[in-house]
Design an enzyme around this catalytic site. Structure first.
Site, short mmCIF file in Angstrom:
data_model
loop_
_atom_site.label_atom_id
_atom_site.label_comp_id
_atom_site.label_asym_id
_atom_site.label_seq_id
_atom_site.Cartn_x
_atom_site.Cartn_y
_atom_site.Cartn_z
N ASN A 204 9.61 56.10 14.45
CA ASN A 204 8.35 56.78 14.75
C ASN A 204 8.46 57.74 15.93
OD1 ASN A 204 7.03 55.24 12.68
ND2 ASN A 204 6.95 53.52 14.13
N ARG A 205 9.67 58.20 16.20
CA ARG A 205 9.95 59.16 17.27
C ARG A 205 9.66 58.59 18.66
NH1 ARG A 205 12.22 60.75 13.39
NH2 ARG A 205 12.26 62.88 12.59
N LEU A 206 9.54 57.28 18.77
CA LEU A 206 9.35 56.64 20.08
C LEU A 206 10.72 56.26 20.62
CD1 LEU A 206 6.17 54.48 19.36
CD2 LEU A 206 6.33 56.69 20.52
#
Length: 227
Positions: A204-206
Site C-alpha cells: 500500500n506504498r507505506l
C-alpha cells in the site's frame, strides 16, 4: 488465410501511470538495524549478491552538481566500502570528477528493485591516495587498464573508430603480461557518509524508510521518515 499468416495487434502505447507492483509485507524495524550504517549496508549488500542474485549489486547511481547547482547522474560501480566510506574510480577529467572538484557533496543510490530495496548515501567525496589507487588499478583486467588510458572520459570524440584506434595503439605498446602504468588523470573517490537511508518497499506504498544521520561526536542517530 494461410497458416503462416499472422494477425498483429497495433502498437498500444504503454501508460506508466497504470504500471503497479505490490511490495512485500515484511519490513524493516528500528530494532533490526545494525549499530552503524556501513554494517547495515554490508548485510543488505550480502543479501543482494546472494539471496537476491542481482546483476551487479554494486552498481550505484552517482549524482553530483557543479558550482552552479546543475545536476548530473550516472551509474558507477562501487569497488570498496568500510567505515571510512564508499569508494569508486573514474577519470579525474570526467564530468563527475569536475563537479566534485567544485562541489564535493554527492549522493549514491543503490536501486535494488527486485528486492524492493534502495540505499541512499549522502556525503562528501574526497580523492583516494595514489598508493590506494595504484593498488586497485593493478587488480583490473588488462583491457580495462588500457581503457583507462584510451578514453578521455566525457570529452567529445569524432566517432567510435577514433576510440578503437587509440585502444589498439595502447594494446600494441603494452601487450598482455606487460605492466600498464597508472594514468595520472585516473583515480578513486571515497564518499564519507553523513546520512544513509535504507528504504524497504511495503504494501500500500507505506514503505519503511530508516535513516542514519551522523552526529558531531561520531555516533549515529536513527530516524524514521514518512513514506
Amino acid at each position: 488465410m494461410r497458416q503462416d499468416d499472422r494477425v498483429t495487434e497495433p502498437d498500444v502505447p504503454v501508460d506508466p501511470a497504470t504500471m503497479r507492483k505490490q511490495y512485500r509485507a515484511e519490513g524493516l524495524a528500528e530494532a533490526d538495524l545494525a549499530a552503524t550504517p556501513v554494517e547495515q549496508f554490508a548485510r543488505w549488500f550480502q543479501q543482494a549478491a546472494t539471496e537476491g542474485h542481482l546483476f551487479e549489486p554494486n552498481a550505484m547511481i552517482v549524482s553530483t552538481a557543479d558550482a552552479e547547482g546543475r545536476p548530473g547522474s550516472r551509474t558507477v560501480l562501487l569497488k570498496q566500502f568500510d567505515e571510512q566510506g564508499f569508494v569508486f574510480y573514474t577519470n579525474y577529467d570526467s564530468r563527475k570528477a569536475r563537479d566534485l572538484a567544485e562541489n564535493p557533496y554527492v549522493s549514491l543510490l543503490f536501486p535494488w528493485h527486485p528486492m524492493a530495496r534502495q540505499v541512499i548515501v549522502t556525503g562528501v567525496a574526497r580523492r583516494t591516495g595514489r598508493e590506494e589507487t595504484a593498488a586497485y588499478f593493478r587488480t583490473r583486467p588488462h583491457g580495462s587498464q588500457l581503457g583507462a588510458w584510451a578514453s578521455a572520459q566525457s570529452s567529445v570524440v569524432a566517432d567510435r573508430a577514433d576510440l578503437d584506434v587509440s585502444y589498439a595503439e595502447l594494446a600494441a605498446r603494452y601487450p598482455e603480461g606487460e605492466q600498464v602504468p597508472v594514468p595520472p588523470h585516473w583515480g578513486g573517490f571515497r564518499v564519507a557518509p553523513r546520512a544513509v537511508e535504507f528504504w524497504q518497499g511495503r504494501e500500500n506504498r507505506l514503505h519503511d524508510r530508516l535513516r542514519y544521520v551522523a552526529e558531531a561526536d561520531g555516533s549515529w542517530r536513527v530516524e524514521r521518515l514518512s513514506p
